[in-house]
Design a protein around this motif. Structure first.
Motif, PDB file in Angstrom:
ATOM      1  N   LEU A   1      -9.131  -9.775   7.115  1.00 13.85           N
ATOM      2  CA  LEU A   1      -9.631 -10.045   5.772  1.00 13.85           C
ATOM      3  C   LEU A   1      -9.317 -11.479   5.369  1.00 13.85           C
ATOM      4  N   PRO A   2     -10.136 -12.069   4.499  1.00 16.09           N
ATOM      5  CA  PRO A   2      -9.821 -13.414   4.027  1.00 16.09           C
ATOM      6  C   PRO A   2      -8.546 -13.391   3.180  1.00 16.09           C
ATOM      7  N   GLY A   3      -7.789 -14.442   3.235  1.00 17.26           N
ATOM      8  CA  GLY A   3      -6.564 -14.541   2.444  1.00 17.26           C
ATOM      9  C   GLY A   3      -5.334 -14.621   3.320  1.00 17.26           C
ATOM     10  N   ARG A   4      -4.216 -14.861   2.664  1.00 17.71           N
ATOM     11  CA  ARG A   4      -2.918 -14.935   3.337  1.00 17.71           C
ATOM     12  C   ARG A   4      -2.043 -13.807   2.795  1.00 17.71           C
ATOM     13  N   PHE A   5      -1.490 -13.010   3.689  1.00 14.93           N
ATOM     14  CA  PHE A   5      -0.705 -11.845   3.298  1.00 14.93           C
ATOM     15  C   PHE A   5       0.714 -11.981   3.836  1.00 14.93           C
ATOM     16  N   TRP A   6       1.710 -11.791   2.949  1.00  8.69           N
ATOM     17  CA  TRP A   6       3.108 -11.866   3.357  1.00  8.69           C
ATOM     18  C   TRP A   6       3.796 -10.544   3.090  1.00  8.69           C
ATOM     19  N   LEU A   7       4.594 -10.119   4.056  1.00  6.02           N
ATOM     20  CA  LEU A   7       5.435  -8.942   3.900  1.00  6.02           C
ATOM     21  C   LEU A   7       6.751  -9.405   3.291  1.00  6.02           C
ATOM     22  N   CYS A   8       7.147  -8.766   2.205  1.00  5.08           N
ATOM     23  CA  CYS A   8       8.397  -9.101   1.523  1.00  5.08           C
ATOM     24  C   CYS A   8       9.245  -7.843   1.393  1.00  5.08           C
ATOM     25  N   ARG A   9      10.486  -7.932   1.789  1.00  3.35           N
ATOM     26  CA  ARG A   9      11.423  -6.810   1.670  1.00  3.35           C
ATOM     27  C   ARG A   9      12.058  -6.844   0.279  1.00  3.35           C
ATOM     28  N   VAL A  10      12.180  -5.681  -0.347  1.00  2.00           N
ATOM     29  CA  VAL A  10      12.827  -5.573  -1.645  1.00  2.00           C
ATOM     30  C   VAL A  10      14.333  -5.612  -1.409  1.00  2.00           C
ATOM     31  N   ALA A  11      15.027  -6.533  -2.093  1.00  6.92           N
ATOM     32  CA  ALA A  11      16.473  -6.707  -1.874  1.00  6.92           C
ATOM     33  C   ALA A  11      17.238  -5.418  -2.177  1.00  6.92           C
ATOM     34  N   ALA A  12      16.874  -4.741  -3.251  1.00  8.73           N
ATOM     35  CA  ALA A  12      17.532  -3.485  -3.618  1.00  8.73           C
ATOM     36  C   ALA A  12      16.451  -2.396  -3.672  1.00  8.73           C
ATOM     37  N   GLU A  13      16.304  -1.704  -2.549  1.00 10.19           N
ATOM     38  CA  GLU A  13      15.311  -0.620  -2.461  1.00 10.19           C
ATOM     39  C   GLU A  13      15.423   0.278  -3.696  1.00 10.19           C
ATOM     40  N   MET A  14      14.282   0.784  -4.170  1.00 14.16           N
ATOM     41  CA  MET A  14      14.299   1.584  -5.398  1.00 14.16           C
ATOM     42  C   MET A  14      13.290   2.721  -5.327  1.00 14.16           C
ATOM     43  N   TRP A  15      13.446   3.643  -6.250  1.00 17.22           N
ATOM     44  CA  TRP A  15      12.495   4.740  -6.404  1.00 17.22           C
ATOM     45  C   TRP A  15      11.672   4.478  -7.650  1.00 17.22           C
ATOM     46  N   CYS A  16      10.356   4.622  -7.538  1.00 18.83           N
ATOM     47  CA  CYS A  16       9.455   4.454  -8.678  1.00 18.83           C
ATOM     48  C   CYS A  16       8.700   5.745  -8.911  1.00 18.83           C
ATOM     49  N   ARG A  17       8.579   6.088 -10.163  1.00 16.44           N
ATOM     50  CA  ARG A  17       7.835   7.290 -10.539  1.00 16.44           C
ATOM     51  C   ARG A  17       6.353   7.028 -10.309  1.00 16.44           C
ATOM     52  N   LEU A  18       5.670   8.023  -9.772  1.00 16.10           N
ATOM     53  CA  LEU A  18       4.224   7.938  -9.565  1.00 16.10           C
ATOM     54  C   LEU A  18       3.499   8.707 -10.667  1.00 16.10           C
ATOM     55  N   ASP A  19       2.416   8.157 -11.140  1.00 12.52           N
ATOM     56  CA  ASP A  19       1.575   8.818 -12.118  1.00 12.52           C
ATOM     57  C   ASP A  19       1.017  10.102 -11.486  1.00 12.52           C
ATOM     58  N   GLU A  20       0.806  11.107 -12.286  1.00 12.63           N
ATOM     59  CA  GLU A  20       0.293  12.387 -11.768  1.00 12.63           C
ATOM     60  C   GLU A  20      -1.057  12.240 -11.076  1.00 12.63           C
ATOM     61  N   SER A  21      -1.870  11.268 -11.501  1.00 17.06           N
ATOM     62  CA  SER A  21      -3.207  11.095 -10.930  1.00 17.06           C
ATOM     63  C   SER A  21      -3.211  10.315  -9.613  1.00 17.06           C
ATOM     64  N   THR A  22      -2.061   9.820  -9.201  1.00 19.53           N
ATOM     65  CA  THR A  22      -1.985   9.019  -7.979  1.00 19.53           C
ATOM     66  C   THR A  22      -2.221   9.873  -6.735  1.00 19.53           C
ATOM     67  N   GLU A  23      -3.154   9.432  -5.904  1.00 20.78           N
ATOM     68  CA  GLU A  23      -3.427  10.102  -4.625  1.00 20.78           C
ATOM     69  C   GLU A  23      -2.237   9.868  -3.701  1.00 20.78           C
ATOM     70  N   ARG A  24      -1.743  10.910  -3.059  1.00 24.85           N
ATOM     71  CA  ARG A  24      -0.546  10.798  -2.231  1.00 24.85           C
ATOM     72  C   ARG A  24      -0.806  11.029  -0.740  1.00 24.85           C
ATOM     73  N   SER A  25      -1.989  11.453  -0.372  1.00 25.05           N
ATOM     74  CA  SER A  25      -2.248  11.852   1.012  1.00 25.05           C
ATOM     75  C   SER A  25      -2.093  10.703   2.009  1.00 25.05           C
TER      76      SER A  25
END
Length: 140
Positions: free
Chosen positions: A38-62
């Motif tokens: 794909l066009p563009g530049r993509f960087w992988l960044c590690r989160v310094a302090a891994e965390m849990w985020c709540r997902l909205d009920e409508s979020t597809e999880r499959s």
């Protein structure tokens, strides 16, 4: 390739499928650039302090790796993001300040292992601003 540089994501606007914006600012370490057709530049960044985020009920999880979901499926473990500059003439480099980026949570650890960006393995979080962590004042 820019690696071992710390950046801070301090703003995020976009799709409210998670509560990640409530956890800002996030310190990230740049793990490396991802290859992509794909066009563009993509960087992988590690989160310094891994965390849990709540997902909205409508979020597809499959398409989310099971290991990254809480037992009840209500939360996502965020340990890495993919960022790409919003403007095609911008790059992620030392000294950046208020760099507009698109940010996505890594939904499958294969992204980090393969070094290849795959849009099906990330979840778009929105547009944010990044600063070089060395330019951000230390919080007391």
């Amino acid at each position: 390739m820019l690696t071992s540089v710390a950046v801070v994501l301090h703003s995020l606007r976009g799709f409210p499928h998670t509560d990640i914006a409530a956890r800002l600012p996030l310190e990230l370490s740049v793990a490396g650039r991802l290859r992509s057709d794909l066009p563009g530049r993509f960087w992988l960044c590690r989160v310094a302090a891994e965390m849990w985020c709540r997902l909205d009920e409508s979020t597809e999880r499959s398409h989310i790796c099971e290991a990254l979901l809480s037992e009840d499926g209500s939360s996502l473990r965020v340990s890495a993001l993919v960022v790409t500059p919003a403007a095609s003439n911008q790059v992620l480099q030392s000294g950046i300040e208020n760099l507009a980026v698109h940010a996505a949570a890594v939904l499958d650890p294969v992204v980090g292992e393969s070094g290849v960006f795959n849009a099906a393995q990330v979840g778009y979080l929105g547009c944010g601003l990044l600063d070089d962590a060395a330019r951000v004042p230390t919080r007391v």
